[in-house]
Design an enzyme around this catalytic site. Sequence first.
Site, short mmCIF file in Angstrom:
data_model
loop_
_atom_site.label_atom_id
_atom_site.label_comp_id
_atom_site.label_asym_id
_atom_site.label_seq_id
_atom_site.Cartn_x
_atom_site.Cartn_y
_atom_site.Cartn_z
N ALA A 19 -6.65 2.47 -4.61
CA ALA A 19 -6.60 3.82 -4.03
C ALA A 19 -7.04 3.78 -2.57
O ALA A 19 -6.40 4.39 -1.70
CB ALA A 19 -7.48 4.77 -4.83
N TYR A 20 -8.14 3.10 -2.30
CA TYR A 20 -8.63 2.98 -0.93
C TYR A 20 -7.60 2.30 -0.04
O TYR A 20 -7.28 2.79 1.06
CB TYR A 20 -9.94 2.20 -0.92
#
Length: 250
Positions: free
Chosen positions: A156-157
């Site tokens: 996600a990051y």
Amino acid sequence: MSAYQGRFAGRTAVVTGGASGLGKAAAARIVAEGGKVVLWDLNAEALTAAAAEVRAAHVIALDVADPDAVAAAAQASAQALEGRIDILVASAGITGATVPVQDFPVDSWKRVVDINLNGVFYCCRAVVPFMLANGYGRIVNVASVAGKEGNPNASAYSASKAGVIGFTKSLGKELAGKGVVANSLTPATFESPILEQLPQSQVDYMRSKIPMGRLGEVDESAAMVCFMASEECSFTTASTFDTSGGRTTY
């Protein structure tokens, strides 16, 4: 003492994630070099402490993932800054879960994208009109080397920061020739409170990828942010600036 006294004289800035880490360091330097700063952050208590330390003109506690709150904050900030927002440093961000994709919680994924990517969009969308009205602006969107290379167990990051890079390239091209430049910063891991969100094994992995063999220092990235936010950065837009200790070279 800054080596660039007066570089931001007469300039105004909004800094998100301004209560700690890179946001606070960049804000402090802008003020030290003659600028006026409004700090935005989700952590109201830390924001109050940072305001005194940085000597901020104003602070606003908000969630950058809330577009209505961001729009209202932009209006309030412009008012506090005598009608101008010359600089935006979009530094607010979170890491999210540190697990493989098949185990990644959906709510964590959505929250990371909401803050790291959608939040940058909301902030730029709200602030750009003030810059266009005055024919001047500098936008610094903080991305990451993870957005270029990807870090395992940080999908996600990595995806959100890749999105920041792509978004900034588009925005910079839209604004080119209008007095407003927009660039992204791609730091490697540096000493910051955000590391508290990660297991030590993940920090060790990221350090191992840096040819200089160490994590960055927040002041090193803050120095780059302040160049990007200054009048000196006049012929580079829709691009990325790297502070990665040699990890990324493109």
